[in-house]
Scaffold this active site. Structure first.
Site, mmCIF file in Angstrom:
data_model
loop_
_atom_site.group_PDB
_atom_site.id
_atom_site.type_symbol
_atom_site.label_atom_id
_atom_site.label_comp_id
_atom_site.label_asym_id
_atom_site.label_seq_id
_atom_site.Cartn_x
_atom_site.Cartn_y
_atom_site.Cartn_z
ATOM 1 N N ARG A 299 0.881 -1.217 0.137
ATOM 2 C CA ARG A 299 0.080 -0.085 -0.047
ATOM 3 C C ARG A 299 0.806 1.227 0.053
ATOM 4 O O ARG A 299 2.045 1.299 0.355
ATOM 5 C CB ARG A 299 -0.999 0.058 1.324
ATOM 6 C CG ARG A 299 -2.139 -1.136 1.416
ATOM 7 C CD ARG A 299 -2.675 -0.904 2.821
ATOM 8 N NE ARG A 299 -3.785 -1.927 2.638
ATOM 9 C CZ ARG A 299 -3.519 -3.245 3.271
ATOM 10 N NH1 ARG A 299 -2.431 -3.310 4.133
ATOM 11 N NH2 ARG A 299 -4.459 -3.973 3.407
ATOM 12 N N LYS B 213 -2.670 -2.238 7.725
ATOM 13 C CA LYS B 213 -3.829 -1.676 8.447
ATOM 14 C C LYS B 213 -4.181 -2.274 9.726
ATOM 15 O O LYS B 213 -3.957 -3.533 10.027
ATOM 16 C CB LYS B 213 -5.039 -1.928 7.452
ATOM 17 C CG LYS B 213 -5.104 -1.142 6.362
ATOM 18 C CD LYS B 213 -6.367 -1.253 5.509
ATOM 19 C CE LYS B 213 -6.599 -0.351 4.313
ATOM 20 N NZ LYS B 213 -8.125 -0.634 3.809
ATOM 21 N N HIS C 130 -1.944 2.702 -5.861
ATOM 22 C CA HIS C 130 -2.908 1.669 -5.462
ATOM 23 C C HIS C 130 -2.967 0.837 -6.821
ATOM 24 O O HIS C 130 -3.400 -0.309 -6.880
ATOM 25 C CB HIS C 130 -4.137 2.235 -4.997
ATOM 26 C CG HIS C 130 -4.652 1.236 -3.943
ATOM 27 N ND1 HIS C 130 -4.073 0.781 -2.663
ATOM 28 C CD2 HIS C 130 -6.077 0.501 -4.018
ATOM 29 C CE1 HIS C 130 -4.885 -0.076 -2.101
ATOM 30 N NE2 HIS C 130 -6.014 -0.399 -2.940
ATOM 31 N N ARG D 278 -0.535 -1.800 -7.125
ATOM 32 C CA ARG D 278 -0.642 -2.869 -6.044
ATOM 33 C C ARG D 278 -1.798 -3.819 -6.894
ATOM 34 O O ARG D 278 -1.541 -5.079 -6.498
ATOM 35 C CB ARG D 278 -1.161 -2.307 -4.764
ATOM 36 C CG ARG D 278 -1.934 -3.153 -3.845
ATOM 37 C CD ARG D 278 -1.998 -2.419 -2.586
ATOM 38 N NE ARG D 278 -3.050 -3.078 -1.565
ATOM 39 C CZ ARG D 278 -2.601 -4.032 -0.677
ATOM 40 N NH1 ARG D 278 -1.394 -4.386 -0.356
ATOM 41 N NH2 ARG D 278 -3.553 -4.755 0.182
ATOM 42 N N HIS E 217 -4.814 -8.659 3.379
ATOM 43 C CA HIS E 217 -6.481 -8.431 3.444
ATOM 44 C C HIS E 217 -6.719 -9.287 4.746
ATOM 45 O O HIS E 217 -6.630 -10.698 4.901
ATOM 46 C CB HIS E 217 -7.072 -9.227 2.074
ATOM 47 C CG HIS E 217 -6.777 -8.259 1.110
ATOM 48 N ND1 HIS E 217 -6.831 -8.672 -0.197
ATOM 49 C CD2 HIS E 217 -6.566 -6.990 1.015
ATOM 50 C CE1 HIS E 217 -6.668 -7.692 -0.866
ATOM 51 N NE2 HIS E 217 -6.399 -6.734 -0.341
ATOM 52 N N TYR F 208 -9.973 -10.069 -7.094
ATOM 53 C CA TYR F 208 -9.073 -10.151 -8.229
ATOM 54 C C TYR F 208 -9.255 -11.434 -9.074
ATOM 55 O O TYR F 208 -8.898 -11.075 -10.229
ATOM 56 C CB TYR F 208 -7.763 -10.233 -7.530
ATOM 57 C CG TYR F 208 -7.320 -8.814 -7.012
ATOM 58 C CD1 TYR F 208 -6.848 -8.056 -7.704
ATOM 59 C CD2 TYR F 208 -7.331 -8.911 -5.653
ATOM 60 C CE1 TYR F 208 -6.451 -6.812 -6.970
ATOM 61 C CE2 TYR F 208 -7.005 -7.674 -4.846
ATOM 62 C CZ TYR F 208 -6.567 -6.584 -5.716
ATOM 63 O OH TYR F 208 -6.127 -5.356 -5.109
#
Length: 307
Positions: free
Chosen positions: A162, A186, A251, A254, A277, A286
């Site tokens: 990220r 995150k 992004h 990514r 994630h 994806y």
């Protein structure tokens, strides 16, 4: 005039101003839920807007006021409305848990189902064009700017970082000869990421320009490179490489990492770990992007395709 009943919406609105309640909620998200700073900022903005829309009486708002509030969101994207609804639901849930309110004005409102857009990505030849342009600059215009650009690009596309993770990397996060590194993503969650040989070489060249006392790998001013600076560097490089800059961002690179990994045979669980994630449903998006490549692969390699 009778006093508000303790625990009622009216009592909540009279006892605690919206701004203070929102601040307490954001502190709760940080301390007990480990919410990322960007999440707290987004929720804080959404709740402040909601408070302003109901005249600074969000704590005392009822179901009818909430319904009118969402009617005023007409014209916003479904994703934005869903995020604002999530912020309000969690906020009123917090108020219930803390005994500040005894009811939830959001409880009976119809949920908004936001369709999750597919990740924007780039074709392999487009990423290769950007890498080639960055490499050309390093050869023809040697210096710290060119070396930094190559290192940034190799890490964005080669490791699937990220933007916030990349710009905030500590100076010693990537060590010579070590093909993996630990990043904090995150919610403060740590994960291991791969570091390709080109990225290791690029970082080694860039480190020669970074002061040894710098706490960051990509210092800028008194801190580190900002996400806005990174965004501008990537778009300028895309334009120079002949890739439409409006289609490119950190992004998107990514997303390209994830899509190209799937196309090359990576499994979803591995990709989930690499991307950091929390929910595999995020990673599953994806698979839709890579569908065309998968269909072409089956058509070319499946035994029945030759009949």
């Amino acid at each position: 005039m009778p006093e508000p009943e303790p625990g009622s919406a009216e009592a909540a609105g009279a006892a605690l101003p919206d701004a203070r309640a929102i601040a307490l909620f954001l502190d709760f998200l940080a301390a007990e839920k480990g919410a990322a700073a960007n999440t707290r900022l987004a929720y804080g903005r959404d709740l402040a807007l909601a408070s302003a829309a109901v005249g600074g009486r969000l704590l005392a708002a009822g179901e009818a006021e909430m319904a009118r509030l969402f009617e005023g969101f007409a014209g916003l994207s479904a994703a934005t409305v869903a995020r604002r609804r999530s912020a309000l639901r969690r906020f009123f849930g917090f108020l219930l848990k803390e005994g500040i309110r005894r009811d939830d004005p959001m409880a009976r409102l119809d949920p908004v189902k936001a369709g999750r857009s597919l990740p924007r990505t780039l074709a392999r030849h487009e990423v290769e064009a950007m890498l080639a342009e960055a490499g050309r600059r390093a050869r023809d215009e040697p210096g710290p700017r060119a070396d930094r650009l190559v290192a940034l690009l190799e890490l964005l596309y080669g490791s699937g970082l990220r933007a916030s993770e990349l710009v905030g990397l500590p100076r010693n996060a990537i060590r010579p000869g070590e093909p993996v590194a630990i990043v904090r993503g995150k919610g403060g969650r740590e994960r291991m990421i791969p570091i390709s040989r080109p990225a290791l070489a690029a970082v080694a060249r860039w480190l020669a320009h970074v002061p040894k006392e710098s706490p960051y790998l990509f210092p800028s001013g008194r801190g580190h490179l900002s996400r806005a600076q990174l965004f501008n560097l990537v778009r300028e490089l895309a334009a120079a490489a002949g890739v439409p800059p409006e289609r490119v961002s950190p992004h998107v690179l990514r997303h390209a990492f994830a899509t190209h990994m799937l196309e090359s045979g990576a499994d979803l669980r591995t990709l989930q770990t690499l991307l950091g994630h929390a929910d595999i449903s995020t990673t599953e998006r994806y698979t839709h992007v890579a569908t065309k490549h998968l269909v072409e692969t089956v058509a070319a390699r499946h035994p029945l395709a030759r009949r």
